[in-house]
Write a protein that holds these residues in place. Structure first.
Motif, short mmCIF file in Angstrom:
data_model
loop_
_atom_site.label_atom_id
_atom_site.label_comp_id
_atom_site.label_asym_id
_atom_site.label_seq_id
_atom_site.Cartn_x
_atom_site.Cartn_y
_atom_site.Cartn_z
N ARG A 186 10.75 1.37 8.69
CA ARG A 186 10.12 2.24 7.69
C ARG A 186 10.06 1.48 6.37
N ALA A 187 8.85 1.33 5.84
CA ALA A 187 8.67 0.62 4.56
C ALA A 187 7.25 0.81 4.10
N GLU A 188 7.06 0.59 2.81
CA GLU A 188 5.71 0.54 2.27
C GLU A 188 5.24 -0.91 2.29
N ASP A 241 8.62 3.55 -2.63
CA ASP A 241 9.70 4.28 -1.97
C ASP A 241 10.38 3.42 -0.93
N GLY A 242 11.65 3.73 -0.66
CA GLY A 242 12.37 3.13 0.46
C GLY A 242 13.31 2.01 0.07
N ASP A 243 14.12 1.62 1.04
CA ASP A 243 15.11 0.57 0.83
C ASP A 243 14.53 -0.82 1.01
N VAL A 301 10.61 -3.14 1.02
CA VAL A 301 9.18 -3.17 0.74
C VAL A 301 8.63 -4.49 1.29
N ARG A 356 15.60 -3.73 -4.19
CA ARG A 356 15.53 -3.37 -2.77
C ARG A 356 15.18 -4.63 -1.98
N VAL A 414 13.18 -3.71 10.23
CA VAL A 414 12.52 -2.79 9.28
C VAL A 414 11.53 -1.94 10.06
N GLY A 457 5.78 3.75 11.07
CA GLY A 457 6.70 3.91 9.95
C GLY A 457 6.39 3.03 8.77
N LEU A 458 5.42 2.14 8.90
CA LEU A 458 4.99 1.26 7.82
C LEU A 458 3.69 1.80 7.23
N ARG A 459 3.67 2.03 5.92
CA ARG A 459 2.49 2.61 5.27
C ARG A 459 1.91 1.63 4.26
#
Length: 319
Positions: free
Chosen positions: A168-170, A293-295, A297, A30, A166, A194-196
Motif C-alpha cells: 500500500r503506497a501512493e 498518505d502512508g508510511d 511513497v 517516510r 510494499v 493497493g498502490l494509487r
C-alpha cells in the motif's frame, strides 16, 4: 494491451531498478522508493511507448516510416524504436527544446524538424509531412498503444514493490498529457490495487491537477516558462483523462526550484541523473509530505535527459 506491449518489448528495453536511500527517507519522513526510469534506454520511459507503438504497426505500413511531435523524450523513444526496426523517423521538435535532446534524437537517426511553440501550427506541419511521405503519426500520450507501452512500467513496479514488501503506497508520477500516469494506473489496478497513482506537475502548468479537481479537462494558459519542458503540455488527453479521473488521487505541484533540489538530492544519495521534468515526482515526495498518505511513497524518476548547464545549476543547490 499492456501485457501484450510487454511481450513485444521483450528484452529490447530495460527493467529499471527501484532505488532507496535512508537520507531521502529522513527528508520525507517516510520510506521513499524511486523507480529510476532515467536509466531506461534513451534516458526516459518514453522508450516504452515508442517501442509499443512502432512494433504494432503492420510491417508494410511501418516501412514507410513514422512521425512524432516532442520536446525530446518521446522523440528519442520513437527514434530509437524506428532505428531498431530499420525505418525512417521524422520528429517535430520545439526550437526551445534542450540541445542535448535534439542532439540525441539526431544521433538516433531521426530527421529533426524544428518549430516555434508560440507561432507555428505544429499539427498542420506534421499532417502535411505525414501525408506527403506516408508516415504514421505516433502521438506522445493520447494513443492506446503508447499508453499500453508506458503501462509496462506499472507491471514492473507492481512486482518490485511486492519484492520490497510494499503493498500500500501512493505512486507519484511526473505528468504531462497523462500517458504514463494513466498506463501505470491501469497496470496497478490489475496487479497491485493497493498502490494509487498521484500525478505530479510543475507549478503554473498543473492542468492535470486542476482537471482532476474540477472533474473536467482544464487547459494551461501558456506552454512555456518552466524548466520542466518534458511535461509542459496544453491539457490532459481525451483518452488519458477519463482513466486519470477514475483511478488517480489528487494531483501535486512543485516549483522549479524544488525540482532542481530533487535533482541534486538524487545525484547525492542515489547517484542517478534526473532532468527537471523527471524530478517533480521525487520533489513532491520530499517537499510535500503533508499532501501524501502512508508510511511509504514511490516516486517515478521519469527521465534523465538534461543539458550540462542546467544540471550544474541543480548541483549548485547542494552548496
Amino acid at each position: 494491451m499492456i501485457r501484450a506491449a510487454r511481450a513485444r518489448i521483450g528484452r529490447n528495453l530495460r527493467r529499471t531498478p527501484l532505488l532507496s536511500s535512508p537520507a531521502l527517507d529522513a527528508i520525507a519522513g517516510r520510506r521513499v522508493l524511486v523507480k529510476a526510469e532515467c536509466l531506461q534506454v534513451t534516458g526516459s520511459f518514453k522508450a516504452r511507448g515508442g517501442w509499443s507503438a512502432v512494433s504494432a504497426i503492420p510491417e508494410d505500413v511501418r516501412a514507410r516510416g513514422v512521425i512524432a511531435f516532442s520536446s525530446g523524450n518521446h522523440a528519442q523513444g520513437v527514434a530509437h524504436a524506428a532505428r531498431e526496426h530499420g525505418i525512417p523517423a521524422v520528429i517535430l521538435m520545439p526550437i526551445d527544446a534542450p540541445q542535448a535532446k535534439i542532439d540525441n534524437t539526431r544521433a538516433l537517426g531521426a530527421e529533426v524538424v524544428p518549430f516555434d511553440r508560440d507561432t507555428d501550427d505544429r499539427d498542420a506541419m506534421g499532417a502535411a509531412l505525414a501525408e506527403a511521405r506516408g508516415l504514421t503519426l505516433i502521438k506522445p500520450f493520447d494513443d492506446p498503444l503508447v499508453i499500453a507501452g508506458q503501462g509496462t512500467l506499472g507491471l514492473e513496479l507492481a512486482e518490485q514493490a511486492a519484492e520490497a514488501g510494499v503493498t500500500r503506497a501512493e505512486v507519484l508520477v511526473c505528468c504531462g498529457g497523462g500517458g504514463l500516469s494513466s498506463g501505470v494506473a491501469l497496470a496497478l489496478e490489475a496487479e497491485a490495487p493497493g498502490l494509487r497513482v498521484r500525478p505530479a506537475e510543475p507549478e503554473g502548468f498543473d492542468d492535470v491537477a486542476r482537471s482532476l479537481a474540477a472533474g473536467e479537462i482544464r487547459r494551461n494558459d501558456r506552454l512555456s516558462g518552466s524548466i520542466c519542458d518534458a511535461i509542459v503540455t496544453p491539457q490532459p488527453g481525451a483518452l488519458t483523462f477519463p482513466i486519470l479521473k477514475r483511478l488517480c488521487g489528487p494531483g501535486l505541484a512543485v516549483s522549479d526550484d524544488e525540482a532542481l533540489r530533487a535533482m541534486a538530492l538524487a545525484f547525492r544519495h542515489l547517484r542517478v541523473v534526473i532532468e527537471p521534468g523527471g524530478a517533480v515526482a521525487l520533489a513532491a515526495a520530499l517537499f510535500r509530505p503533508e499532501q501524501v498518505d502512508g508510511d511509504a511513497v514511490i516516486a517515478v524518476a521519469t527521465g534523465g535527459n538534461v543539458d550540462a548547464a542546467l544540471y550544474a545549476r541543480a548541483l549548485e543547490t547542494l552548496a
